[in-house]
Design an enzyme around this catalytic site. Sequence first.
Site, PDB file in Angstrom:
ATOM      1  N   LYS A 111       0.856  -1.199   0.000  1.00 13.30           N
ATOM      2  CA  LYS A 111       0.000   0.000   0.000  1.00 13.30           C
ATOM      3  C   LYS A 111       0.878   1.229   0.000  1.00 13.30           C
ATOM      4  O   LYS A 111       2.012   1.190   0.484  1.00 13.30           O
ATOM      5  CB  LYS A 111      -0.876   0.034   1.257  1.00 13.30           C
ATOM      6  CG  LYS A 111      -2.114   0.890   1.104  1.00 13.30           C
ATOM      7  CD  LYS A 111      -3.152   0.139   0.302  1.00 13.30           C
ATOM      8  CE  LYS A 111      -4.494   0.815   0.273  1.00 13.30           C
ATOM      9  NZ  LYS A 111      -5.550  -0.165  -0.036  1.00 13.30           N
TER      10      LYS A 111
HETATM   11  N1  GLU Z   1      -7.188   0.071  -3.317  1.00 12.11           N
HETATM   12  C1  GLU Z   1      -7.936  -1.124  -3.566  1.00 12.11           C
HETATM   13  C2  GLU Z   1      -8.018  -1.975  -2.311  1.00 12.11           C
HETATM   14  O1  GLU Z   1      -7.880  -1.483  -1.225  1.00 12.11           O
HETATM   15  C3  GLU Z   1      -7.447  -1.877  -4.792  1.00 12.11           C
HETATM   16  C4  GLU Z   1      -6.034  -2.373  -4.738  1.00 12.11           C
HETATM   17  C5  GLU Z   1      -5.548  -2.957  -6.061  1.00 12.11           C
HETATM   18  O2  GLU Z   1      -6.319  -3.071  -6.986  1.00 12.11           O
HETATM   19  O3  GLU Z   1      -4.365  -3.275  -6.113  1.00 12.11           O
HETATM   20  O4  GLU Z   1      -8.278  -3.138  -2.364  1.00 12.11           O
END
Ligand code: GLU
Length: 421
Positions: A111
């Site tokens: 993240k």
């Molecule tokens: N931000 C989204 C989540 O929290 C998608 C993450 C992604 O597609 O890599 O799952």
Amino acid sequence: MATQQIAPAINAWDVAQRQFDLAAERLNLSRGLRKVLREPKRELTVHFPVKMDDGSVQVFTGYRVQHNLSRGPAKGGIRYHQDVTLDEVKALAMWMTWKCAVVGIPFGGGKGGVIVDPKQLSQRELEGLTRRFATEISIIIGPEKDIPAPDVNTNAQTMAWIMDTYSMHVGYTSPAVVTGKPIALGGSEGRNEATAQGAVYTIVEAARHLGMDLRNCRVAVQGFGNAGSIAALLMAAVGSRIVAVSDTTGAIYKPDGFDPKSVLAWKQEHRSVVGFPGTSTISNSELLELDCDILIPAALENQITAANADRIKAKIVAEAANGPTTPEADEILHRNDKFVIPDILCNAGGVTVSYFEWVQDLDRDFWTIDHVNEKLRAIMTRAFASTLDMSLKEGVHMRTAAYLLAVQRVADATSLRGLYP
Ligand code: GLU
């Protein structure tokens, strides 16, 4: 003078580690494995300058965290928010590890976040910030290493800038370095709707399990961004009544329901859902406690806590957001016979279609929307069924069940690989 009691702020990383500890204890994981999985593998903090429109230079702080890479490259979004902290990004990265494992896609968890209120920046400043942040984290991202995606306050345009910046550095076009791109740049059909679509697939399964008819259900949605607004549209499309939605400016409520598509148009014009004709204005916390059947938290962490869990009236809590419920609140909801579809399952549709996008980019072969949604439905339905089975077999609520499945998969991969050197 009366002293006012101020509740200590809830730390998302503390919550994430406690959730993990509960599962590790139940799975009887070895002490060594617990120590490994309890911490992120990498945490990168960057401070970087951006030239602002008025000619001044501002320094921003951002993070990229990779929690676990045992099952594949790191995967997870990048958020822009004024309250981002390293601990929050660590929690979100850990949740991505479990999320990818619950749905069985070959990624680890990552993240990113930048401390910024993007609403205060012009489009040119945002592009400058994004390109410089992408450059700073380019030492750890890449199609085989770590693949960012949109999250709170970032979107397909943000991903296009990151893809271009990374491609300029390596000297060739590298679409698979990010997902959630515009379709014209190798994005996938259905990715924009995927988080909400996946959540709705799990809600359909939950309603079936509980014997609820979605056409008679009243739905409240907290958050009207990508996940929340599309979830409201999709729930209306299956015949449910949307009775409340909210954004950062406040919430609107109408007991006999309203058309979320018109609210979206209203928000585009007025930059707020508040004031939508025929609705009354309530607060975001009142929305959570409304008399409704399905509550969809689709905003930020720590919304349902020990302080308000007892007042939640919805039968189903479908977590389109990451980390909206604390462990104490989980126990209260469970005791009150509420059915929580936990975040790592409920919102996994986003990363699942991100996985499809990555596969399509690497294959240079693109799928139809029907193919995407059929595969998404199959994965979400299967993951829901395995989680429900685990929950019934072990006599635990759905979050613990999802953790038992996910943590075991990651623990297996990590121990099979063994300890290097
Ligand atoms: N931000 C989204 C989540 O929290 C998608 C993450 C992604 O597609 O890599 O799952």
